[in-house]
Design a protein around this motif. Structure first.
Motif, PDB file in Angstrom:
ATOM      1  N   ASP A  13       0.843  -1.193   0.000  1.00  0.00           N
ATOM      2  CA  ASP A  13       0.000   0.000   0.000  1.00  0.00           C
ATOM      3  C   ASP A  13       0.882   1.248   0.000  1.00  0.00           C
ATOM      4  O   ASP A  13       2.114   1.161   0.090  1.00  0.00           O
ATOM      5  CB  ASP A  13      -0.975  -0.002   1.175  1.00  0.00           C
ATOM      6  N   GLU A  14       0.266   2.416  -0.100  1.00  0.00           N
ATOM      7  CA  GLU A  14       1.026   3.660  -0.214  1.00  0.00           C
ATOM      8  C   GLU A  14       1.873   3.915   1.030  1.00  0.00           C
ATOM      9  O   GLU A  14       3.020   4.356   0.925  1.00  0.00           O
ATOM     10  CB  GLU A  14       0.089   4.839  -0.459  1.00  0.00           C
ATOM     11  N   ALA A  15       1.337   3.636   2.191  1.00  0.00           N
ATOM     12  CA  ALA A  15       2.083   3.867   3.431  1.00  0.00           C
ATOM     13  C   ALA A  15       3.349   3.015   3.476  1.00  0.00           C
ATOM     14  O   ALA A  15       4.415   3.476   3.907  1.00  0.00           O
ATOM     15  CB  ALA A  15       1.198   3.570   4.636  1.00  0.00           C
ATOM     16  N   THR A  16       3.242   1.761   3.036  1.00  0.00           N
ATOM     17  CA  THR A  16       4.410   0.883   3.014  1.00  0.00           C
ATOM     18  C   THR A  16       5.435   1.373   2.002  1.00  0.00           C
ATOM     19  O   THR A  16       6.649   1.310   2.254  1.00  0.00           O
ATOM     20  CB  THR A  16       3.989  -0.561   2.696  1.00  0.00           C
ATOM     21  N   ALA A  17       4.976   1.861   0.844  1.00  0.00           N
ATOM     22  CA  ALA A  17       5.900   2.414  -0.153  1.00  0.00           C
ATOM     23  C   ALA A  17       6.676   3.592   0.441  1.00  0.00           C
ATOM     24  O   ALA A  17       7.891   3.736   0.210  1.00  0.00           O
ATOM     25  CB  ALA A  17       5.132   2.846  -1.389  1.00  0.00           C
ATOM     26  N   LYS A  18       5.993   4.418   1.205  1.00  0.00           N
ATOM     27  CA  LYS A  18       6.670   5.550   1.847  1.00  0.00           C
ATOM     28  C   LYS A  18       7.724   5.056   2.843  1.00  0.00           C
ATOM     29  O   LYS A  18       8.847   5.570   2.884  1.00  0.00           O
ATOM     30  CB  LYS A  18       5.646   6.442   2.553  1.00  0.00           C
ATOM     31  N   THR A  19       7.350   4.059   3.641  1.00  0.00           N
ATOM     32  CA  THR A  19       8.301   3.504   4.603  1.00  0.00           C
ATOM     33  C   THR A  19       9.507   2.895   3.901  1.00  0.00           C
ATOM     34  O   THR A  19      10.654   3.076   4.336  1.00  0.00           O
ATOM     35  CB  THR A  19       7.609   2.435   5.468  1.00  0.00           C
ATOM     36  N   ASN A  20       9.263   2.195   2.799  1.00  0.00           N
ATOM     37  CA  ASN A  20      10.362   1.582   2.047  1.00  0.00           C
ATOM     38  C   ASN A  20      11.296   2.639   1.462  1.00  0.00           C
ATOM     39  O   ASN A  20      12.511   2.442   1.400  1.00  0.00           O
ATOM     40  CB  ASN A  20       9.805   0.694   0.948  1.00  0.00           C
TER      41      ASN A  20
END
Length: 489
Positions: A463-470
């Motif tokens: 999801d978008e939040a995980t992409a940001k964390t990555n």
């Protein structure tokens, strides 16, 4: 500064911080470590002093000129257009000049940061190298230019002998890219690389009812219109773009501020607009889920492709897009002519926003004993109006001389590949608008990490939040000195 640079170069080699945008195959990347580079700090601390013993001071010129680059593009420009070339070796490994100087070419491909790794190792050893082994001239790209410009391993071109009068017709942004904070110009280029939107004439006719560049531009003049045409194209069975990365530079070149301020990384709102657009295009089937340089992306530019258009700068149109458009490549006996694939079925317009992509700069390496020769190379291949004009008319590469390009823009110059269009006129309009005020030394590494992190989001695997964390994880691994990431509200 010299100690700091040694560590910067070492960090670049250890982490593979940067990767060039050339895309050529290479051998495995050379590796190095921060500790080994720190061990060579003492020698690099005296690197700048090597300039005191250059040919400019002794009055002598070395008879070997070592040039480092990552592909044969500059080698070709040099061998074909530098007037002092006497002979080129059959294997092209050396070029002999009229005064007997032997140019030795060291070409290390970009892949996996190979070029920069090996260049960094050589620069760290520059001061102790034998005269005929020292790097004299090396090439850099815009995305990582400041890494070398803001170092003691490159020389001010005015120290070499170039004057303001020599460089008066260069586009300002090409000088800004290679200028230090205290105003020293450390590199010059024969190219200017404004970007345009290259579209298939036949697909434009099917979708918009016209292939006229003026009318197509009116339909694509902002992002809302561009997105509306994507919907129209989809209804007709076409993709608007090939993949995820196609429009990225058009967004990233129009950010409001640099990536980094102190130790803080700020993700510009314009980059999130790219994320939103690309996710929408992916989910609705407006793109083909490709990535730059992959086989799907290349095929989409050819005769079987169903893609409306591609964002390309100057070099991309005549080097990459043209080649991909052919049904039978030149290497396989094909000709660059109408009837071979979709040659002649492309045209260009400005698109929704101005941007630039790429470019190659020449830097004189501190410690060279060939300053007079380098000055002449730089003057002839970046400042001479007649040579710049000939490069453009021969190759359709857009060159870094405003007077020459304005003359061609106002002439009957045309591109058969682009259906007889004078695309130089559009480039001449776009080039002066390029603004480099938000460029920084972290640009390439952060841009690549950002795109990589969000591809998983586009694919639907995170999801978008995980992409940001990555993304945050990736940048902290690359640049541990950057401690904070700020996202737009």
């Amino acid at each position: 500064m010299k100690k700091q640079l040694s560590l910067i170069l070492a960090a670049g080699m250890a982490a593979g911080l940067f990767a060039g945008c050339g895309g050529a195959a290479s051998s495995a990347a050379a590796s190095s470590t921060a500790s080994s580079a720190a061990d060579s700090t003492a020698s690099s601390d005296t690197a700048a002093s090597a300039a005191d013993s250059t040919a400019a001071d002794t009055g002598s010129e070395g008879k070997v000129l070592n040039i480092w680059c990552w592909n044969d593009e500059f080698q070709s420009r040099f061998n074909d257009y530098y007037p002092d070339v006497q002979e080129v070796a059959a294997d092209k490994s050396t070029t002999t000049l009229k005064d007997g100087t032997v140019v030795k070419w060291t070409i290390n491909a970009n892949e996996n940061n190979n070029y920069q790794n090996k260049l960094d190792e050589a620069l760290l050893a520059q001061e102790s190298a034998a005269a005929d082994d020292k790097i004299d001239l090396f090439l850099i790209e815009a995305d990582y230019a400041l890494k070398y410009v803001d170092s003691d391993y490159t020389m001010d071109v005015k120290e070499i002998g170039l004057t303001d009068a020599d460089m008066a017709d260069m586009y300002q942004y090409t000088k800004d890219i290679a200028t230090t904070k205290d105003g020293k110009l450390k590199g010059v280029t024969w190219q200017a690389t404004p970007g345009l939107f290259a579209y298939r004439r036949s697909i434009a006719k099917a979708v918009l009812g016209t292939d006229d560049p003026t009318q197509v531009q009116a339909a694509l003049s902002d992002w809302d219109k561009f997105n509306a045409v994507a919907e129209q194209a989809s209804a007709k069975g076409y993709k608007m773009l090939s993949g995820y990365d196609d429009s990225y530079r058009t967004f990233s070149n129009n950010v409001a501020a640099p990536w980094v301020n102190g130790t803080t990384v700020t993700v510009d709102a314009n980059l999130m607009k790219w994320v939103d657009q690309t996710k929408t295009f992916t989910d609705k089937g407006y793109n083909n889920k490709s990535s730059l340089w992959d086989s799907v992306w290349a095929s989409d530019q050819g005769p079987t492709g169903k893609v409306f258009g591609f964002f390309y700068s100057t070099w991309g149109i005549n080097f990459t897009l043209l080649g991909n458009s052919l049904a039978t490549s030149v290497a396989d006996g094909g000709k660059e002519e109408v009837g071979n694939g979709c040659y002649g079925d492309y045209a260009v317009c400005q698109g929704p926003q101005s941007y630039y992509w790429g470019g190659t700069w020449m830097c004189a390496a501190t410690g060279t004993d060939n300053t007079a020769t380098i000055r002449n190379i730089m003057q002839k291949l970046t400042c001479d109006k007649d040579i710049m004009t000939k490069i453009t008319t021969d190759t359709q590469d857009y060159t870094n001389n405003k007077a020459a390009m304005d003359a061609l823009a106002a002439s009957d110059f045309k591109s058969d590949f682009l259906g007889g269009q004078n695309h130089i006129a559009l480039f001449a309009e776009a080039a002066p608008k390029i603004d480099m005020s938000n460029a920084g030394p972290y640009d390439q590494g952060l841009n690549e990490s950002f795109q990589t992190a969000f591809k998983d989001y586009f694919d639907g695997t995170v999801d978008e939040a995980t992409a940001k964390t990555n993304f945050e994880t990736s940048l902290k691994e690359k640049y541990p000195e950057l401690t904070t990431v700020v996202w737009p509200a």
